[in-house]
Write a protein that holds these residues in place. Structure first.
Motif, PDB file in Angstrom:
ATOM      1  N   ARG A  67      -1.453   9.265  -2.893  1.00 22.50           N
ATOM      2  CA  ARG A  67      -0.198   9.117  -2.159  1.00 22.50           C
ATOM      3  C   ARG A  67      -0.111   7.687  -1.639  1.00 22.50           C
ATOM      4  NH1 ARG A  67       2.458  13.846  -0.628  1.00 22.50           N
ATOM      5  NH2 ARG A  67       2.080  15.415  -2.225  1.00 22.50           N
ATOM      6  N   GLU A  69       2.364   4.970   0.616  1.00 21.95           N
ATOM      7  CA  GLU A  69       3.466   4.869   1.564  1.00 21.95           C
ATOM      8  C   GLU A  69       3.756   3.402   1.848  1.00 21.95           C
ATOM      9  OE1 GLU A  69       2.032   6.823   5.004  1.00 21.95           O
ATOM     10  OE2 GLU A  69       1.703   8.749   4.013  1.00 21.95           O
ATOM     11  N   ASP A 102       8.047   6.600  -0.221  1.00 18.01           N
ATOM     12  CA  ASP A 102       6.915   7.518  -0.335  1.00 18.01           C
ATOM     13  C   ASP A 102       6.714   7.828  -1.808  1.00 18.01           C
ATOM     14  OD1 ASP A 102       6.652   7.534   2.368  1.00 18.01           O
ATOM     15  OD2 ASP A 102       7.775   9.381   2.669  1.00 18.01           O
ATOM     16  N   LEU A 355       2.267  12.545   2.874  1.00 15.69           N
ATOM     17  CA  LEU A 355       3.559  11.891   2.907  1.00 15.69           C
ATOM     18  C   LEU A 355       4.509  12.589   3.849  1.00 15.69           C
ATOM     19  CD1 LEU A 355       4.201  11.274  -0.863  1.00 15.69           C
ATOM     20  CD2 LEU A 355       3.699   9.556   0.830  1.00 15.69           C
TER      21      LEU A 355
END
Length: 369
Positions: A67, A69, A102, A355
């Motif tokens: 993930r 960001e 995201d 996220l």
């Protein structure tokens, strides 16, 4: 018209594509399916040379799901992270105060070419400045406003756990399905359905002789393998030191418990001796031989207990300090492992935290260790 940050010397050779319209990303996807892609990259504008076909192809490499960001709060970050859409997004950033991206990363497309050689049927390569050497794929959502404001509690997926999550957001673009990305595996031969959105490109400058100002795909693969090994080594260090710190911590607690167990009876024995002496003094009578023997026996026991408690206290302190030291090493090893993993996949900020964004949620309060 290029903004003040769109200058040749400051171009980001790994720009995000999330601000691109769907049609432009579809054109890049179609071009990549038929050969290595050439582009013209000047200022903050990137144009796909759709009639220019270069020798080579793209090979998919699955990654461990990650993930990513990106939180953009000023113009400098905007032109660094999203140069291809910075000019169009300046107004939104000024109005909302923050732009968020995201992403779920599941794989990469790496170019096999190490030179920009046009195919025999290729036309229109004049003006090409860069070759697309790599493309990161997955799913993304870009939105403006506050990324997250959460109360106590946590939620996983769309299921809450007593907390409240409030957002003030406006979704600008999204592509791919985060749920489908959860089905991805590093051993996949291709990205899962609905999780192959183009997230970021890596651009290699084309030199005058057709060579690239960038490492070849094999060089990048070798470098990635080296960093993967480095990440594995530090992960092993972290596992070992963390286990050791737990074992030593348990030993420190046991030593502390033994210290307490040996210290508490001392006051009782001292009190008994004091009572024996006070009683004899009160009645103005000398202590009997049996009473003297009892006092001596208790004093010997007190001395024995003091020695044992002192040793237990020292052991508890030593084990506690050692446990703290090992835990510190495990934290450092964790950081080194994460850094090596990010370098191995060429992904910036491969965050472990979940996220947050419109339409999906993660753990409301998260730790990084």
């Amino acid at each position: 018209m290029s903004g003040p940050a769109c200058v040749e010397g400051k171009r980001n050779l790994r720009p995000l594509l999330v601000e691109w319209p769907a049609a432009d990303r579809a054109m890049l996807e179609a071009s990549a399916s038929s050969g290595v892609v050439a582009v013209r990259y000047t200022g903050c504008e990137l144009k796909i040379m759709s009639r220019c076909s270069l020798e080579g192809a793209y090979q998919y490499r699955g990654l461990t799901r990650k993930r990513d960001e990106v939180r953009i709060k000023d113009a400098a970050s905007l032109y660094t992270e999203l140069p291809l859409g910075a000019i169009r997004l300046e107004t939104a950033l000024s109005r909302e105060g923050q732009i968020n991206v995201d992403m779920a990363v599941v794989g990469r497309l790496d170019a096999t070419a190490n030179r920009a050689n046009p195919t025999e049927t290729s036309t229109g390569c004049g003006g090409a400045t860069h070759l697309v050497s790599g493309i990161t794929v997955g799913a993304f959502e870009m939105y403006t406003g506050t990324a997250l404001a959460a109360g106590a509690g946590a939620g996983v997926g769309n299921v809450g756990a007593g907390g409240e999550v409030s957002r003030s957001t406006d979704v600008l673009r999204r592509d791919g399905d985060f749920g489908q990305c959860n089905l991805a595996s590093s051993s996949d031969a291709a990205a899962p359905e609905q999780c192959g959105a183009l997230l970021r490109v890596e651009l290699a400058p084309i030199e005058a002789d057709g060579s690239l100002g960038f490492a070849s795909a094999q060089d990048k693969a070798d470098e990635a393998e080296r960093w993967d090994e480095e990440a594995g080594k530090w992960h092993g260090v972290r596992t070992g030191t963390l286990t050791g710190s737990i074992v030593l911590g348990v030993g420190a607690l046991a030593g502390l418990g033994f210290f307490v167990a040996r210290t508490l009876p001392i006051s009782d024995l001292e009190e008994q001796n004091e009572q024996e002496r006070d009683t004899a003094e009160f009645f103005n009578e000398p202590l009997t031989a049996a009473e003297l023997e009892g006092i001596e026996r208790r004093e010997a026991r007190i001395s024995e207990l003091e020695g044992e408690s002192r040793q237990a206290g020292i052991a508890a302190i030593v084990l506690g300090v050692a446990a703290g030291g090992l835990f510190g090493v495990s934290v450092v090893a964790k950081k080194r492992s994460d850094e090596a993993a990010r370098k191995g996949t060429n992904e910036k900020k491969a965050a472990l935290a979940p996220l947050f964004g419109p339409g999906f949620s993660g753990v409301g309060v998260s730790g990084r260790f």
